[in-house]
Design an enzyme around this catalytic site. Structure first.
Site, PDB file in Angstrom:
ATOM      1  N   LYS A 151      11.267   2.915   0.047  1.00 33.85           N
ATOM      2  CA  LYS A 151      11.310   4.368  -0.122  1.00 33.85           C
ATOM      3  C   LYS A 151      11.573   4.741  -1.581  1.00 33.85           C
ATOM      4  O   LYS A 151      12.469   4.183  -2.215  1.00 33.85           O
ATOM      5  CB  LYS A 151      12.431   4.955   0.744  1.00 33.85           C
ATOM      6  CG  LYS A 151      12.205   4.744   2.234  1.00 33.85           C
ATOM      7  CD  LYS A 151      11.262   5.752   2.804  1.00 33.85           C
ATOM      8  CE  LYS A 151      12.032   7.019   3.101  1.00 33.85           C
ATOM      9  NZ  LYS A 151      11.263   7.943   3.927  1.00 33.85           N
TER      10      LYS A 151
ATOM     11  N   LYS B 293       2.716   4.667   1.054  1.00 30.87           N
ATOM     12  CA  LYS B 293       3.235   5.209   2.312  1.00 30.87           C
ATOM     13  C   LYS B 293       2.998   6.714   2.288  1.00 30.87           C
ATOM     14  O   LYS B 293       3.635   7.449   1.536  1.00 30.87           O
ATOM     15  CB  LYS B 293       4.729   4.907   2.439  1.00 30.87           C
ATOM     16  CG  LYS B 293       5.332   5.393   3.736  1.00 30.87           C
ATOM     17  CD  LYS B 293       6.770   4.943   3.860  1.00 30.87           C
ATOM     18  CE  LYS B 293       7.373   5.301   5.203  1.00 30.87           C
ATOM     19  NZ  LYS B 293       7.326   6.713   5.522  1.00 30.87           N
TER      20      LYS B 293
ATOM     21  N   CYS C 134       7.403  50.892 -12.347  1.00 29.91           N
ATOM     22  CA  CYS C 134       8.654  50.129 -12.269  1.00 29.91           C
ATOM     23  C   CYS C 134       8.675  49.124 -13.420  1.00 29.91           C
ATOM     24  O   CYS C 134       7.720  48.371 -13.632  1.00 29.91           O
ATOM     25  CB  CYS C 134       8.727  49.419 -10.926  1.00 29.91           C
ATOM     26  SG  CYS C 134      10.063  48.233 -10.812  1.00 29.91           S
TER      27      CYS C 134
ATOM     28  N   CYS D 218      14.199  49.656 -10.244  1.00 28.27           N
ATOM     29  CA  CYS D 218      13.961  51.091 -10.464  1.00 28.27           C
ATOM     30  C   CYS D 218      14.536  51.968  -9.356  1.00 28.27           C
ATOM     31  O   CYS D 218      14.386  53.191  -9.395  1.00 28.27           O
ATOM     32  CB  CYS D 218      12.474  51.360 -10.635  1.00 28.27           C
ATOM     33  SG  CYS D 218      11.573  51.202  -9.085  1.00 28.27           S
TER      34      CYS D 218
ATOM     35  N   GLU E 117       0.838  -1.209   0.000  1.00 25.86           N
ATOM     36  CA  GLU E 117       0.000   0.000   0.000  1.00 25.86           C
ATOM     37  C   GLU E 117       0.870   1.255   0.000  1.00 25.86           C
ATOM     38  O   GLU E 117       2.054   1.191   0.304  1.00 25.86           O
ATOM     39  CB  GLU E 117      -0.895  -0.018   1.241  1.00 25.86           C
ATOM     40  CG  GLU E 117      -0.100   0.039   2.532  1.00 25.86           C
ATOM     41  CD  GLU E 117      -0.885  -0.424   3.752  1.00 25.86           C
ATOM     42  OE1 GLU E 117      -1.633  -1.404   3.652  1.00 25.86           O
ATOM     43  OE2 GLU E 117      -0.717   0.218   4.798  1.00 25.86           O
TER      44      GLU E 117
ATOM     45  N   ASP F 246       2.885  10.598   3.152  1.00 21.08           N
ATOM     46  CA  ASP F 246       3.844  11.522   3.732  1.00 21.08           C
ATOM     47  C   ASP F 246       3.074  12.620   4.449  1.00 21.08           C
ATOM     48  O   ASP F 246       2.761  13.662   3.883  1.00 21.08           O
ATOM     49  CB  ASP F 246       4.703  12.113   2.601  1.00 21.08           C
ATOM     50  CG  ASP F 246       6.005  12.655   3.135  1.00 21.08           C
ATOM     51  OD1 ASP F 246       6.270  12.455   4.336  1.00 21.08           O
ATOM     52  OD2 ASP F 246       6.747  13.274   2.363  1.00 21.08           O
TER      53      ASP F 246
ATOM     54  N   CYS G 230       8.019  47.073  -4.018  1.00 18.19           N
ATOM     55  CA  CYS G 230       8.352  48.306  -4.704  1.00 18.19           C
ATOM     56  C   CYS G 230       7.010  48.948  -5.038  1.00 18.19           C
ATOM     57  O   CYS G 230       6.151  48.310  -5.642  1.00 18.19           O
ATOM     58  CB  CYS G 230       9.125  47.984  -5.985  1.00 18.19           C
ATOM     59  SG  CYS G 230       9.181  49.379  -7.110  1.00 18.19           S
TER      60      CYS G 230
ATOM     61  N   TYR H  88      -4.461   3.047   8.219  1.00 15.03           N
ATOM     62  CA  TYR H  88      -3.765   1.927   7.587  1.00 15.03           C
ATOM     63  C   TYR H  88      -3.371   0.788   8.507  1.00 15.03           C
ATOM     64  O   TYR H  88      -2.792  -0.170   8.071  1.00 15.03           O
ATOM     65  CB  TYR H  88      -2.525   2.414   6.831  1.00 15.03           C
ATOM     66  CG  TYR H  88      -1.619   3.341   7.631  1.00 15.03           C
ATOM     67  CD1 TYR H  88      -0.968   2.911   8.779  1.00 15.03           C
ATOM     68  CD2 TYR H  88      -1.434   4.657   7.211  1.00 15.03           C
ATOM     69  CE1 TYR H  88      -0.154   3.760   9.487  1.00 15.03           C
ATOM     70  CE2 TYR H  88      -0.614   5.515   7.923  1.00 15.03           C
ATOM     71  CZ  TYR H  88       0.019   5.061   9.063  1.00 15.03           C
ATOM     72  OH  TYR H  88       0.817   5.905   9.769  1.00 15.03           O
TER      73      TYR H  88
ATOM     74  N   CYS I 284      14.513  49.160  -4.660  1.00 12.03           N
ATOM     75  CA  CYS I 284      14.126  48.231  -5.724  1.00 12.03           C
ATOM     76  C   CYS I 284      15.324  47.975  -6.641  1.00 12.03           C
ATOM     77  O   CYS I 284      15.937  48.918  -7.145  1.00 12.03           O
ATOM     78  CB  CYS I 284      12.970  48.823  -6.531  1.00 12.03           C
ATOM     79  SG  CYS I 284      12.542  47.817  -7.951  1.00 12.03           S
TER      80      CYS I 284
HETATM   81  S1  IVH Z   1       2.434   0.969   9.074  1.00 10.12           S
HETATM   82  C1  IVH Z   1       3.421  -0.867  13.030  1.00 10.12           C
HETATM   83  N1  IVH Z   1       1.510   1.938   6.831  1.00 10.12           N
HETATM   84  O1  IVH Z   1       5.408   6.034   7.968  1.00 10.12           O
HETATM   85  C2  IVH Z   1       3.016  -0.318  11.738  1.00 10.12           C
HETATM   86  N2  IVH Z   1       2.872   3.348   8.181  1.00 10.12           N
HETATM   87  O2  IVH Z   1       8.274   6.040   8.217  1.00 10.12           O
HETATM   88  C3  IVH Z   1       3.737   0.927  11.406  1.00 10.12           C
HETATM   89  N3  IVH Z   1       3.195   5.605   7.288  1.00 10.12           N
HETATM   90  O3  IVH Z   1       5.438   5.462  11.414  1.00 10.12           O
HETATM   91  C4  IVH Z   1       3.075   1.785  10.461  1.00 10.12           C
HETATM   92  N4  IVH Z   1       1.966   5.327   5.469  1.00 10.12           N
HETATM   93  O4  IVH Z   1       3.625   7.104  10.413  1.00 10.12           O
HETATM   94  C5  IVH Z   1       2.244   2.177   7.917  1.00 10.12           C
HETATM   95  N5  IVH Z   1       0.577   2.683   4.840  1.00 10.12           N
HETATM   96  C6  IVH Z   1       1.328   2.918   5.926  1.00 10.12           C
HETATM   97  C7  IVH Z   1       1.951   4.153   6.154  1.00 10.12           C
HETATM   98  C8  IVH Z   1       2.722   4.341   7.304  1.00 10.12           C
HETATM   99  C9  IVH Z   1       2.712   6.175   6.167  1.00 10.12           C
HETATM  100  C10 IVH Z   1       4.068   6.312   8.240  1.00 10.12           C
HETATM  101  C11 IVH Z   1       3.853   5.919   9.686  1.00 10.12           C
HETATM  102  C12 IVH Z   1       5.152   5.295  10.087  1.00 10.12           C
HETATM  103  C13 IVH Z   1       6.113   6.009   9.190  1.00 10.12           C
HETATM  104  C14 IVH Z   1       7.429   5.327   9.064  1.00 10.12           C
END
Ligand code: IVH
Length: 693
Positions: A340, A133, A457, A437, A131, A135, A452, A244, A434
């Site tokens: 990552k 991740k 200008c 000018c 799934e 941010d 400015c 998640y 500026c």
């Molecule tokens: S699982 C014990 N699933 O990424 C399970 N984390 O860099 C741990 N995060 O601490 C988390 N998307 O805050 C999980 N689909 C996802 C995620 C996710 C983002 C974050 C989460 C974790 C951090 C680690």
């Protein structure tokens, strides 16, 4: 989550309830309808009620509860709305520590991890769930007896801040969840609070326009938002939450584990059925690590297409019994790993700072850096926004700097490394005059941007012309920033009006500007004269008037000069126009120079009339007002467009101003009201179509 029958019933009742007073017997259904509408809107991205219909229901519920406080329940949708400020967030212990994730970066890392999982579990084949991740900022939610009882930040992993009130401002987080259906008494759910790239950009633009410092990236915006003391402000940020992971469950007395709660995917599906937002659409299960690797690598290509920032994928062992067998360290679970995506950070050297003067006179410092590739894009120049950013980050010329490029967001300097300084670095001195000018710069109280104020200008004039010609404005193809600058410097172009009498014969003498380019440019300029009015309004570069506001303004007039007559009060009635925007518009059109430019444009043949409206002015429905209600066989917006195309005007409510009410199936209160009024002609969809024929 809801059956089709139930959805239908909710919508029908929602319409009926619009017109009637509610009493205590209606409370449950009104709350259920609001909850259902929230779920459709915030979780499913598929709104079912018009904003107005929703607001009316919500207000009715609120009014009733205010008059009869004994009927207020903790899970009433009105209870999301917080009163007052949070003075301090108290610290709460998580039911289970919030762990981090181990990172992987390539196929080999994943093969190693797969091998370890197999060793630890004793299995030869393991099913993995993959799934996105997210941010953002992690949160932990506890539900007890089917109600949200607590929301917390990660904190140090063991304890976090109690941000329950703020989590209630996130409408995709349900305040009621029927976990009892899964035999559960209590559940702790982990997820990520995120902000869409679009909302993040809008929010930043607003900050910049207000002279404030923009947020560095969407992640910071999300995590900062969770700690705001004023819940109303949190609500305005339009955050989202994806859930998640289930970290803890306790069963109801004498109950056993529900079948759905035996795999990670099953849990995600259950969460989704309980009304939570999950990323199930992008979640897949595979039984070999090679398939997993293919999927994550494929997904990396799609990264920029997602509405949210993701920085990788998370791979989890699907079976919960195997997860338990594989176990965890004090830092991360061994049954999960993050893959990552390629870094979008890089280091470079800050070579110099230049100062750019924008259309509104704002002076923006621009960092010139040693060219560096960040996630596949070479960067040599990037905005530092304003003086405060330079001071806060304590940047110096010659510094080694960390650059980040997050998604579609413009790249920025994260920080410098003072420890790498050699003593030759130089202080950055923000100019007081500026750079173009030489007019003294001015910084309004409470703003971070120096300006400015000389409207003649050169820099401002060039930017204004370039904006006028830009794609979303008059769309004069070929007349980009660079050419405008060249024409200006050569004295061929002094202001917007000059676009329409360029000395083509002399242009031919310009290097690299041949006959063909000239003809194309001529054609594009000619075409710009008949662009829709909203493009012209946008192109004028009135402060705070973006495309949407320009469109809204255009709809209210037949000719641009009608805007001269609008007062601030008139403008405030237009959707999305607030105090600041209205003041700016009035100011612009009251300025003699601006009016003179518009007059000159019209003399050059630029169309200042609202042709879209005029076309309609010849239709058979001229001067007639329409309102559509109930379910029509075509989309409501299509029906409205037909009416407008034939000269009709759409209005929002039933009143004596309304001429025609067109009713579809299940028309409710509007029909009743129109009948009562007696002055409104009520039409079926068929009759309406006959009318326009
Ligand atoms: S699982 C014990 N699933 O990424 C399970 N984390 O860099 C741990 N995060 O601490 C988390 N998307 O805050 C999980 N689909 C996802 C995620 C996710 C983002 C974050 C989460 C974790 C951090 C680690």
């Amino acid at each position: 989550m809801y059956s089709i029958e139930q959805e239908k019933q909710f919508l029908q009742l929602a319409k009926q309830l619009q017109a009637t007073e509610i009493n205590e017997n209606d409370l449950t259904i009104v709350r259920d309808i609001i909850e259902y509408a929230d779920w459709k809107y915030y979780v499913q991205d598929n709104p079912v009620l018009a904003d107005l219909e929703y607001d009316i229901l919500f207000k009715k519920l609120k009014a009733f509860e205010e008059q009869n406080p004994i009927f207020i329940t903790t899970t009433s949708p009105t209870q999301r709305v917080a009163k007052g400020l949070n003075t301090n967030f108290s610290t709460v212990a998580h039911l289970v520590p919030m762990l981090s994730l181990e990172n992987s970066y390539n196929a080999e890392d994943l093969i190693d991890w797969d091998r370890k999982c197999k060793e630890l579990s004793g299995e030869t084949i393991i099913e993995y769930c993959v799934e996105p991740k997210f941010d953002g900022a992690s949160i932990s939610l506890v539900y007890e007896n089917d109600e949200l009882s607590r929301g917390a930040t990660r904190g140090n992993g063991t304890e976090g801040d109690d941000i329950t009130i703020n989590t209630k401002q996130i409408r995709s987080i349900p305040i009621k969840a029927a976990i009892s259906k899964y035999n559960l008494k209590q559940i702790e759910i982990r997820g990520e609070v995120v902000i869409t790239k679009k909302r993040f950009e809008e929010y930043n633009n607003k900050l910049i326009a207000d002279g404030q410092q923009p947020m560095a990236n969407a992640r910071n915006a999300a995590s900062g938002s969770l700690r705001i003391k004023d819940p109303k402000e949190v609500a305005k940020r339009n955050l989202d939450a994806f859930l998640y992971n289930v970290s803890y469950t306790s069963l109801q007395e004498n109950k056993t584990t529900h079948a759905h709660m035996q795999t990670h995917r099953g849990m995600l599906e259950s969460l989704s059925l309980l009304g939570f937002k999950t990323s199930l659409d992008n979640t897949k299960t595979f039984s070999t690590i090679e398939e997993v690797t293919n999927y994550v690598q494929e997904f990396e290509q799609k990264r920029d297409q997602l509405p949210y920032e993701i920085d990788g994928m998370v791979i989890k062992v699907n079976r919960l019994d195997l997860q338990e067998k594989i176990g965890q360290t004090s830092h991360h679970p061994r049954w999960a790993i993050a893959f990552k995506f390629k870094a979008r950070q890089a280091t470079s050297k800050l070579l110099n700072v230049e100062y750019q003067v924008g259309r509104t006179g704002s002076v923006t410092p621009v960092a010139k850096i040693e060219p560096v590739s960040v996630g596949g894009v070479t960067i040599s120049s990037l905005s530092m926004f304003n003086e405060d950013v330079i001071n806060e980050k304590q940047l110096m010329i010659g510094d080694t700097v960390l650059i980040e490029r997050a998604g579609d967001v413009i790249p920025y300097i994260v920080k410098s490394f003072p420890e790498l300084r050699e003593g030759t670095e130089q202080k950055i001195i923000f100019p007081t005059a500026c750079p173009v000018c030489s007019e003294k710069l001015y910084k309004p109280e409470g703003e971070a941007v120096w300006r400015c104020t000389n409207i003649n200008c050169e820099a401002q004039v060039i930017e204004k012309i370039a904006h006028y010609a830009s794609k979303d404005a008059l769309d004069i193809r070929g007349l980009g920033d660079a050419l405008v600058r060249r024409f200006f410097e050569q004295g061929f172009l002094k202001n917007i009006v000059g676009i329409y009498h360029l000395p083509y014969e002399q242009l031919k003498s310009l290097d690299g500007f041949g006959e063909k380019s000239m003809l194309n440019l001529k054609e594009a300029i000619e075409k710009s004269k008949t662009q829709p009015l909203h493009r012209l309004i946008f192109g004028l570069g009135i402060r705070y008037v973006g495309e949407t506001t320009a469109k809204a303004l255009a709809r209210t007039v037949s000719h641009l000069t009608d805007l001269y007559l609008k007062t601030k009060e008139d403008l405030l009635t237009i959707e999305d126009v607030g105090e600041k925007v209205a003041t700016s518009i009035v100011e612009f059109f009251s300025h003699h120079d601006n009016r003179a430019i518009l007059e000159a444009l019209e003399n050059e043949g630029v169309c200042l009339a609202n042709t879209q409206k005029n076309e309609a002015m010849s239709g058979s429905l001229i001067g007639k007002t329409f309102l559509f209600t109930g379910t029509l066989s075509m989309k409501r917006s299509e029906a409205e467009a037909i009416a407008e195309k034939n000269g009709g005007t759409i209005i929002g409510s039933v009143s004596t101003k309304l001429n025609y009410l067109v009713v579809g199936e299940d028309a409710g209160s509007k029909l009743e009201k129109a009948k009562k009024l007696g002055s409104v002609t009520i039409l079926s969809e068929e009759e309406f179509l006959k009318l326009v024929e």
